[in-house]
Each structure stands twice: as structure tokens, then as C-alpha cells.
Design an enzyme around this catalytic site. Structure first.
Site, mmCIF file in Angstrom:
data_model
loop_
_atom_site.group_PDB
_atom_site.id
_atom_site.type_symbol
_atom_site.label_atom_id
_atom_site.label_comp_id
_atom_site.label_asym_id
_atom_site.label_seq_id
_atom_site.Cartn_x
_atom_site.Cartn_y
_atom_site.Cartn_z
ATOM 1 N N HIS A 21 1.521 8.633 3.250
ATOM 2 C CA HIS A 21 0.640 7.876 4.146
ATOM 3 C C HIS A 21 0.205 6.555 3.498
ATOM 4 O O HIS A 21 0.347 5.479 4.094
ATOM 5 C CB HIS A 21 -0.589 8.712 4.480
ATOM 6 C CG HIS A 21 -1.535 8.047 5.419
ATOM 7 N ND1 HIS A 21 -1.482 8.209 6.780
ATOM 8 C CD2 HIS A 21 -2.572 7.187 5.191
ATOM 9 C CE1 HIS A 21 -2.425 7.490 7.362
ATOM 10 N NE2 HIS A 21 -3.103 6.861 6.413
ATOM 11 N N GLU A 22 -0.298 6.647 2.285
ATOM 12 C CA GLU A 22 -0.796 5.444 1.619
ATOM 13 C C GLU A 22 0.337 4.506 1.231
ATOM 14 O O GLU A 22 0.164 3.281 1.243
ATOM 15 C CB GLU A 22 -1.612 5.830 0.374
ATOM 16 C CG GLU A 22 -2.858 6.662 0.660
ATOM 17 C CD GLU A 22 -3.802 5.984 1.647
ATOM 18 O OE1 GLU A 22 -3.819 4.733 1.723
ATOM 19 O OE2 GLU A 22 -4.525 6.715 2.342
ATOM 20 N N HIS A 25 0.956 2.133 4.103
ATOM 21 C CA HIS A 25 0.043 0.980 4.075
ATOM 22 C C HIS A 25 0.445 -0.004 2.985
ATOM 23 O O HIS A 25 0.483 -1.220 3.196
ATOM 24 C CB HIS A 25 -1.393 1.451 3.805
ATOM 25 C CG HIS A 25 -2.005 2.260 4.908
ATOM 26 N ND1 HIS A 25 -1.994 1.851 6.215
ATOM 27 C CD2 HIS A 25 -2.671 3.444 4.876
ATOM 28 C CE1 HIS A 25 -2.633 2.744 6.957
ATOM 29 N NE2 HIS A 25 -3.039 3.718 6.172
#
Length: 344
Positions: A21-22, A25
């Protein structure tokens, strides 16, 4: 020993999903020329940290989250003149950066589901193949009925059948089927209700569906359909939670996830991978909810900025996100406490 192994598996699974997920980003921010100050896995005090270029990479004590800290994302005044600050980049780049985390989780979920479909012998259909010996639904359903809807919900793949029937409360189910080339409405198809250990009741699924040989197109279609079905399951469950049809005690936090990981592991690798797919898709959908501090909430603020044609006051935006984060942390504590109570 089994408990320690289950905890270790859970930490690894959650760590990988948070990293994915990170990283979404992070990579989009880098490609969009946004200055990334820190990439962190976990929350709380730092255990390990190192710096490469402008970015500090850290591992923190509690594996319950993570974050990518971008220059100026909280409206810091000293970042106003920095052309690589988050708030100085074009809105479409900021939007893609915010969406990227959830998108990575959803893509990972699809990849896992695709692997499960590829490893199966056949692809399930929505056409009734036969009934179990104790079946009651065959009083109305017939072999070769193609199921189109259950209780008004459209059925696209075999997994939709399970989801629709699990949600039924009284064992009397309305079907729309295609029989001999014609659509037929079947009202109050009877099913046996089994009583679960926790006192709740669930339908006994007393029929089977046909399987067909795998083809390239069939595998892709099944994987997309299965992924969409899980996303719909997550979304409908969230709506039912908000509307009061589910209680907080029905949710699972890290402790509940560990318990589920243990059960899935004992059932085999396919069950474990299916659980991981469900968790990562859940994470992706949840983060897109329009709630402060979540990616979805920040996207809403970005849309408001686009409509107003000027950014919100950083003071107010910071307060909104801080308040949302506080609510989420309290919510997580309540869910975790509920998980612990269930163990006793």
C-alpha cells in the site's frame, strides 16, 4: 509454538500488505516529482532507520500501519516555496498519488485470485448441477437452472451465489433463473438453516454448480468476477455496519485477523491465500472511504480544493485529518478489545 507461528504469519502478512500500500503512494509520488521525506512501516517509535538521498526509511515498533511522509502534505508554511512540495504539484498528480496505495492493494488481490483460479481444475458456473441428499431447495429449484438473481442481487459468478445465500436470514430465498431458455421467478425456495457455535444461523448450501474447462478468457473473466465479488462483499458489509445491521463486535482487528490466519493456515494454502486476497481488497476499499485521514477523505479535500479553485486553510485541513486519525485509532482500540473478549 502454534500460537507464536500464527502471530509471526500475521505480522508478515500485514507487513507485506502495508508495504504494498505505502509503496504505491511512494512510487507514484517519486514519479510525480513530489519530495518524499520518510517511508515508514509500522507506527510508534523507530526500531531501524536509514537515509538514502532525500528519504528516510524506517521500521517502527507496532505493525498496525505505515505512512509515506511527503513534503508540504500537511500545509507546512516552510514548504510553500518548494516546487516539489505535495501542495505545489498538479492536482492530477496528487490525486494519483493518493489513489495509488489502494490501487496496489486491489491489484495484489486480483493477482492472488488469478493465481487461485489458474491452480483450480475447473471454473465454476452459475448453473445448478445437482443436489445433496438432504436438500430441500430441490422442491423448487431444478437441475440445469441457470441462476441469474438471488434475493434481487445479480449473480455473475459462483462466488456470488455463496455470498447471497450467506446473507439470507430466514432460509426462504427468492431466485430468478433461466430455465429452458426462459426467465422464471422462484419465490421462497426453502433451505435448511444450520446453527453456528456463536448462536447465529446460516443457510446450508444444498446444491452444486457445474464446472467448465479452463480457457484463457475464462480464467481472466473468473478472476475479475471473483475480485469484484469480494469488493462488493466488503462494500456491502461496510454499508450494513453503518446502517446498524452489523455490530462492532462483528468486526475483526489485528487479533481477529491472527485468529483467521491460524484457521486458514490449517485449512491449506488455498484458504490462506484467499484470506490474504480478502484482507488486501478490504484494505484497498476501506482506504478509499471518504473519511478524514483516510486516502478517500484526502481525495474529497482535493476535490473541494478543485471546486473552490483554492486550497483549504492548512490549519483546518490539518485539524480535520488529525480528528479523523484520532477517531480511527479509538475505533481500532475498540475492535481490538472486542477481538480479545471473543477469545475468552
Amino acid at each position: 509454538m502454534d500460537t507464536i507461528l500464527t502471530i509471526l504469519k500475521t505480522v508478515i502478512i500485514l507487513g507485506v500488505l502495508i508495504f504494498i500500500h505505502e509503496f504505491g503512494h511512494f512510487i507514484v509520488a517519486k514519479l510525480g516529482k513530489i519530495q518524499v521525506n520518510e517511508f515508514s512501516l509500522g507506527m510508534g517509535p523507530r526500531i531501524i532507520k536509514f537515509r538514502k538521498g532525500e528519504t528516510e526509511y524506517s521500521l517502527r515498533a507496532f505493525p498496525i500501519g505505515g505512512f509515506v511522509s511527503m513534503e508540504g502534505e500537511n500545509g507546512e508554511e516552510e514548504s510553500v516555496e518548494n516546487p516539489r512540495a505535495f501542495t505545489r504539484r498538479p492536482k492530477w498528480i496528487r490525486g494519483l498519488t493518493l489513489v495509488a496505495g489502494a490501487a496496489m492493494n486491489i491489484m495484489l488481490g486480483f493477482a492472488i485470485i488469478l493465481g487461485l483460479v489458474c491452480s483450480s481444475d475447473l471454473i465454476g458456473t452459475t448453473k445448478v448441477a445437482g443436489f445433496h441428499k438432504e436438500a430441500t431447495s430441490n422442491q423448487v429449484l431444478m437441475q440445469n437452472d441457470e441462476i441469474l438473481k438471488i434475493n434481487g442481487m445479480k449473480i455473475r459468478i459462483d462466488n456470488d451465489i455463496v455470498f447471497a445465500l450467506v446473507r439470507d436470514q430466514d432460509g426462504l430465498v427468492d431466485f430468478t433463473v433461466r430455465r429452458n431458455g426462459e426467465k422464471v421467478e422462484l419465490k421462497a425456495v426453502p433451505f435448511t438453516m444450520n446453527e453456528n457455535e456463536d448462536g447465529t444461523k446460516s443457510i446450508y448450501l444444498d446444491f452444486q454448480v457445474y464446472g467448465v474447462e479452463k480457457t484463457f478468457g475464462g480464467v481472466i473473466k473468473q478472476a475479475f468476477g471473483w475480485t469484484a465479488s469480494i469488493i462488493r462483499t466488503v462494500w456491502v458489509s461496510l454499508v450494513e455496519l453503518v446502517t446498524g445491521q452489523y455490530a462492532i463486535s462483528d468486526l475483526s482487528g489485528p487479533v481477529g485477523v491472527a485468529s483467521a490466519v491460524g484457521q486458514a493456515s490449517s485449512a491449506g494454502l488455498d484458504s490462506l491465500f484467499l484470506l490474504v486476497a480478502f484482507i488486501t481488497l478490504n484494505l484497498g476499499v476501506f482506504n478509499l472511504l471518504p473519511f478524514p485521514a483516510l486516502d478517500g477523505g484526502r481525495i474529497v479535500l482535493l476535490i473541494i480544493e478543485a471546486i473552490r479553485r483554492k486550497p483549504l486553510d492548512p490549519k483546518y485541513e490539518g485539524f480535520i485529518n488529525f480528528a479523523g486519525l484520532a477517531v480511527l485509532m479509538i475505533f481500532m482500540l475498540v475492535v481490538t478489545f472486542s477481538d480479545i473478549i471473543k477469545l475468552f
